[in-house]
Design a protein around this motif. Structure first.
Motif, PDB file in Angstrom:
ATOM      1  N   SER A  33       0.842  -1.201   0.000  1.00  0.00           N
ATOM      2  CA  SER A  33       0.000   0.000   0.000  1.00  0.00           C
ATOM      3  C   SER A  33       0.873   1.244   0.000  1.00  0.00           C
ATOM      4  CB  SER A  33      -0.922   0.022   1.219  1.00  0.00           C
ATOM      5  OG  SER A  33      -1.651   1.241   1.265  1.00  0.00           O
ATOM      6  N   THR A  34       0.450   2.246  -0.755  1.00  0.00           N
ATOM      7  CA  THR A  34       1.161   3.530  -0.762  1.00  0.00           C
ATOM      8  C   THR A  34       0.414   4.578   0.057  1.00  0.00           C
ATOM      9  OG1 THR A  34       0.004   4.263  -2.778  1.00  0.00           O
ATOM     10  CG2 THR A  34       2.102   3.081  -3.066  1.00  0.00           C
ATOM     11  N   GLN A  35      -0.732   4.184   0.639  1.00  0.00           N
ATOM     12  CA  GLN A  35      -1.599   5.158   1.291  1.00  0.00           C
ATOM     13  C   GLN A  35      -1.963   4.815   2.737  1.00  0.00           C
ATOM     14  OE1 GLN A  35      -3.075   8.096  -0.138  1.00  0.00           O
ATOM     15  NE2 GLN A  35      -1.548   7.793  -1.742  1.00  0.00           N
ATOM     16  N   ILE A  36      -2.044   3.533   3.073  1.00  0.00           N
ATOM     17  CA  ILE A  36      -2.586   3.109   4.360  1.00  0.00           C
ATOM     18  C   ILE A  36      -1.472   2.694   5.323  1.00  0.00           C
ATOM     19  CG2 ILE A  36      -4.215   1.568   5.520  1.00  0.00           C
ATOM     20  CD1 ILE A  36      -5.440   3.508   3.472  1.00  0.00           C
ATOM     21  N   TYR A  37      -1.486   3.280   6.512  1.00  0.00           N
ATOM     22  CA  TYR A  37      -0.455   2.990   7.514  1.00  0.00           C
ATOM     23  C   TYR A  37      -0.848   1.808   8.393  1.00  0.00           C
ATOM     24  CZ  TYR A  37       1.782   7.396   6.333  1.00  0.00           C
ATOM     25  OH  TYR A  37       2.424   8.398   5.657  1.00  0.00           O
ATOM     26  N   GLN A  38       0.171   1.069   8.818  1.00  0.00           N
ATOM     27  CA  GLN A  38      -0.046  -0.028   9.749  1.00  0.00           C
ATOM     28  C   GLN A  38      -0.334   0.523  11.146  1.00  0.00           C
ATOM     29  OE1 GLN A  38       2.741  -3.402   9.599  1.00  0.00           O
ATOM     30  NE2 GLN A  38       3.770  -2.347   7.933  1.00  0.00           N
ATOM     31  N   ARG A  39      -1.228  -0.148  11.843  1.00  0.00           N
ATOM     32  CA  ARG A  39      -1.498   0.170  13.241  1.00  0.00           C
ATOM     33  C   ARG A  39      -1.050  -1.014  14.088  1.00  0.00           C
ATOM     34  NH1 ARG A  39      -7.778   1.926  12.924  1.00  0.00           N
ATOM     35  NH2 ARG A  39      -7.817   0.224  11.414  1.00  0.00           N
ATOM     36  N   SER A  40      -0.190  -0.745  15.051  1.00  0.00           N
ATOM     37  CA  SER A  40       0.328  -1.822  15.889  1.00  0.00           C
ATOM     38  C   SER A  40      -0.702  -2.232  16.934  1.00  0.00           C
ATOM     39  CB  SER A  40       1.610  -1.381  16.590  1.00  0.00           C
ATOM     40  OG  SER A  40       1.977  -2.306  17.589  1.00  0.00           O
ATOM     41  N   ARG A  41      -1.117  -3.493  16.883  1.00  0.00           N
ATOM     42  CA  ARG A  41      -2.070  -3.982  17.880  1.00  0.00           C
ATOM     43  C   ARG A  41      -1.443  -4.021  19.260  1.00  0.00           C
ATOM     44  NH1 ARG A  41      -2.239  -9.810  14.882  1.00  0.00           N
ATOM     45  NH2 ARG A  41      -0.345 -10.726  15.745  1.00  0.00           N
ATOM     46  N   ARG A  42      -0.119  -4.217  19.310  1.00  0.00           N
ATOM     47  CA  ARG A  42       0.560  -4.278  20.611  1.00  0.00           C
ATOM     48  C   ARG A  42       0.575  -2.896  21.278  1.00  0.00           C
ATOM     49  NH1 ARG A  42       2.964  -8.092  23.133  1.00  0.00           N
ATOM     50  NH2 ARG A  42       4.467  -7.710  24.800  1.00  0.00           N
ATOM     51  N   VAL A  43       0.843  -1.862  20.497  1.00  0.00           N
ATOM     52  CA  VAL A  43       0.843  -0.500  21.050  1.00  0.00           C
ATOM     53  C   VAL A  43      -0.555  -0.144  21.557  1.00  0.00           C
ATOM     54  CG1 VAL A  43       1.107   1.941  20.473  1.00  0.00           C
ATOM     55  CG2 VAL A  43       2.783   0.287  19.645  1.00  0.00           C
ATOM     56  N   ALA A  44      -1.572  -0.499  20.781  1.00  0.00           N
ATOM     57  CA  ALA A  44      -2.958  -0.225  21.201  1.00  0.00           C
ATOM     58  C   ALA A  44      -3.295  -0.975  22.487  1.00  0.00           C
ATOM     59  CB  ALA A  44      -3.919  -0.621  20.087  1.00  0.00           C
ATOM     60  N   ALA A  45      -2.858  -2.221  22.571  1.00  0.00           N
ATOM     61  CA  ALA A  45      -3.117  -3.019  23.772  1.00  0.00           C
ATOM     62  C   ALA A  45      -2.435  -2.414  24.995  1.00  0.00           C
ATOM     63  CB  ALA A  45      -2.644  -4.456  23.553  1.00  0.00           C
ATOM     64  N   GLU A  46      -1.222  -1.906  24.806  1.00  0.00           N
ATOM     65  CA  GLU A  46      -0.509  -1.275  25.920  1.00  0.00           C
ATOM     66  C   GLU A  46      -1.231  -0.014  26.396  1.00  0.00           C
ATOM     67  OE1 GLU A  46       3.497  -0.713  24.582  1.00  0.00           O
ATOM     68  OE2 GLU A  46       4.000  -2.839  24.726  1.00  0.00           O
ATOM     69  N   ALA A  47      -1.814   0.736  25.440  1.00  0.00           N
ATOM     70  CA  ALA A  47      -2.553   1.946  25.810  1.00  0.00           C
ATOM     71  C   ALA A  47      -3.797   1.589  26.625  1.00  0.00           C
ATOM     72  CB  ALA A  47      -2.943   2.719  24.553  1.00  0.00           C
ATOM     73  N   ILE A  48      -4.485   0.526  26.227  1.00  0.00           N
ATOM     74  CA  ILE A  48      -5.673   0.080  26.955  1.00  0.00           C
ATOM     75  C   ILE A  48      -5.294  -0.420  28.342  1.00  0.00           C
ATOM     76  CG2 ILE A  48      -7.424  -1.744  27.044  1.00  0.00           C
ATOM     77  CD1 ILE A  48      -7.740  -1.395  24.013  1.00  0.00           C
ATOM     78  N   GLN A  49      -4.218  -1.182  28.408  1.00  0.00           N
ATOM     79  CA  GLN A  49      -3.753  -1.684  29.693  1.00  0.00           C
ATOM     80  C   GLN A  49      -3.368  -0.528  30.614  1.00  0.00           C
ATOM     81  OE1 GLN A  49       0.255  -3.444  30.247  1.00  0.00           O
ATOM     82  NE2 GLN A  49      -0.817  -5.351  30.720  1.00  0.00           N
ATOM     83  N   LYS A  50      -2.720   0.475  30.052  1.00  0.00           N
ATOM     84  CA  LYS A  50      -2.300   1.637  30.840  1.00  0.00           C
ATOM     85  C   LYS A  50      -3.508   2.359  31.443  1.00  0.00           C
ATOM     86  CE  LYS A  50       0.325   5.956  30.481  1.00  0.00           C
ATOM     87  NZ  LYS A  50       1.012   6.904  29.552  1.00  0.00           N
TER      88      LYS A  50
END
Length: 230
Positions: free
Chosen positions: A115-132
């Motif tokens: 893809s030249t347009q869509i960025y990856q979203r890290s599920r691990r980073v999101a999980a850490e934010a929820i845990q925090k």
């Protein structure tokens, strides 16, 4: 901002850059290349004899925002899959943010494969934010609608305060714990689909809680600029 306003600013941005610098960014398809153009134009402005008052970089920024807005639908389409993977990630061993309070800028999010347009979203980073956030809605900690059968915790979802689609505007990653809010499903849907006045109120609550950490992550933006991205 309305579709017509975004399109108008995009056209104005293109015409200004084409006339003064001889660059047609309509020919640029990759968000990474647009990010590089923004850096190059900012550097060019520094060496101009007459201060352009960020005229050219603002034009490129407006075009990047236009592209990001056009890509939002693609992120919403894959939202269910992303949230499902975040739930699964929450069952693994994550970084303990109660101990490590040091916040550092990190490299920008990468584009998704093929893809030249869509960025990856890290599920691990999101999980850490929820845990925090201790699995609480950051709009209202009393918003507890049901427990997840996966995590056995109050069900909440990850939301990027600064939309991930706008990564090309920033030097450092906006896919970071500082920029991700933990929201109940109702507040999350309201931010995406609610009236603009109500959305702005919710975002302001999140901004007041997160902006210091966002700044520490190397992300330079004002709240009014965040609102314009919605």
């Amino acid at each position: 901002m309305s579709d017509s306003s975004i399109a108008k600013y995009a056209r104005q941005a293109h015409n200004r850059i084409l006339k003064d610098l001889g660059i047609s960014f309509y020919d640029i398809e990759s968000m990474n290349e647009l990010h590089q153009l923004l850096l190059d134009v900012k550097n060019l402005e520094k060496h101009m004899e007459k201060d352009p008052k960020r005229m050219y970089s603002a034009a490129v920024s407006n075009y990047i925002k236009f592209n990001a807005y056009q890509n939002e639908y693609a992120y919403l389409v894959e939202e269910a899959s992303y949230l499902y993977l975040v739930e699964k990630e929450l069952t693994t061993k994550l970084q303990d943010h109660t101990r490590d309070k040091t916040i550092h800028p990190s490299p920008p999010a990468e584009l998704r494969a093929n893809s030249t347009q869509i960025y990856q979203r890290s599920r691990r980073v999101a999980a850490e934010a929820i845990q925090k956030s201790n699995y609480l809605c950051q709009i209202d900690s009393n918003h507890a609608f049901f427990k997840s059968c996966t995590t056995k915790q109050n069900y909440v979802e990850a939301h990027h305060i600064i939309p991930i689609s706008t990564q090309a505007l920033f030097e450092y990653s906006i896919d970071c714990v500082s920029n991700i809010a933990s929201l109940c499903p109702v507040c999350h849907r309201q931010i995406h689909y609610g009236y603009s006045e109500e959305r702005s109120g919710l975002l302001e609550k999140l901004w007041d809680k997160q902006y210091r950490d966002i700044e520490k992550s190397g992300i330079k933006i004002t709240f009014s600029e965040v609102i314009e991205m919605y």
